[in-house]
Design a protein around this motif. Structure first.
Motif, PDB file in Angstrom:
ATOM      1  N   LEU A 213      -5.598   1.525  -0.091  1.00 59.64           N
ATOM      2  CA  LEU A 213      -6.442   1.447   1.214  1.00 59.64           C
ATOM      3  C   LEU A 213      -8.111   0.391   1.030  1.00 59.64           C
ATOM      4  O   LEU A 213      -7.471  -0.995   1.931  1.00 59.64           O
TER       5      LEU A 213
ATOM      6  N   TYR B  67       1.039  -1.226   0.186  1.00 53.16           N
ATOM      7  CA  TYR B  67      -0.158  -0.013  -0.112  1.00 53.16           C
ATOM      8  C   TYR B  67       1.147   1.312   0.226  1.00 53.16           C
ATOM      9  O   TYR B  67       0.813   2.260  -0.385  1.00 53.16           O
ATOM     10  N   VAL B  68       2.057   1.149   1.122  1.00 58.38           N
ATOM     11  CA  VAL B  68       2.299   2.403   0.867  1.00 58.38           C
ATOM     12  C   VAL B  68       3.435   2.807  -0.178  1.00 58.38           C
ATOM     13  O   VAL B  68       3.913   3.723  -0.697  1.00 58.38           O
TER      14      VAL B  68
ATOM     15  N   ARG C 166       3.153   3.918   7.024  1.00 53.68           N
ATOM     16  CA  ARG C 166       4.931   4.780   6.412  1.00 53.68           C
ATOM     17  C   ARG C 166       6.402   3.642   7.653  1.00 53.68           C
ATOM     18  O   ARG C 166       6.685   3.252   7.557  1.00 53.68           O
TER      19      ARG C 166
ATOM     20  N   LYS D  75      -1.400   6.577   5.806  1.00 51.08           N
ATOM     21  CA  LYS D  75      -0.261   6.608   5.111  1.00 51.08           C
ATOM     22  C   LYS D  75       0.546   6.574   5.845  1.00 51.08           C
ATOM     23  O   LYS D  75       1.411   5.518   5.631  1.00 51.08           O
TER      24      LYS D  75
ATOM     25  N   GLU E  71      -6.395  10.160   4.181  1.00 49.96           N
ATOM     26  CA  GLU E  71      -6.015   8.473   3.892  1.00 49.96           C
ATOM     27  C   GLU E  71      -4.857   9.459   4.292  1.00 49.96           C
ATOM     28  O   GLU E  71      -3.125   8.032   4.237  1.00 49.96           O
TER      29      GLU E  71
END
Length: 118
Positions: free
Chosen positions: A23, A16-17, A74, A70, A66
């Motif tokens: 997401l 995702y990162v 992260r 994130k 979001e």
């Protein structure tokens, strides 16, 4: 010992990162996978799953953006450190490491050297 579940969660977070998944993809995988963790022996994996699920709930309820989600995720995948016990003097031992959050594993050899004081 690293659990398979914890590694899978970290990989999904990293995907995702790094922009490989959305997401929503993370949520669609994580919720059913971690629905019932009563039998999971790795408490750290359970804690990680619960933290991410809570973060997703905060996002769904509008308490986090979001970008905030994130940023937190992260940090989770960039601050993974393992304690390595050095082998006895003169013995080389292979260790595998997830480096710089990239999706590869690098094997390297560690050995302990004794240095005398000058």
């Amino acid at each position: 010992m690293e659990s398979s579940l914890k590694n899978q969660i970290y990989k999904k977070i990293a995907d995702y990162v790094l922009g490989k998944e959305t997401l929503k993809d993370l949520e669609n995988w994580l919720i059913p996978t971690t629905w019932d963790l009563r039998g999971e022996p790795d408490k750290k994996a359970v804690d990680l799953a619960n933290e991410v699920v809570l973060l997703l709930m905060e996002y769904s309820n509008g308490h986090q953006t979001e970008e905030e989600v994130k940023k937190v995720l992260r940090e989770k995948v960039t601050n993974i450190f393992e304690t390595v016990t050095l082998p006895p003097y003169g013995v080389e031992t292979p260790y595998q490491v997830l480096a710089n959050n990239e999706n590869f594993t690098k094997t390297f050899f560690v050995h302990q050297e004794v240095c005398a004081a000058p």
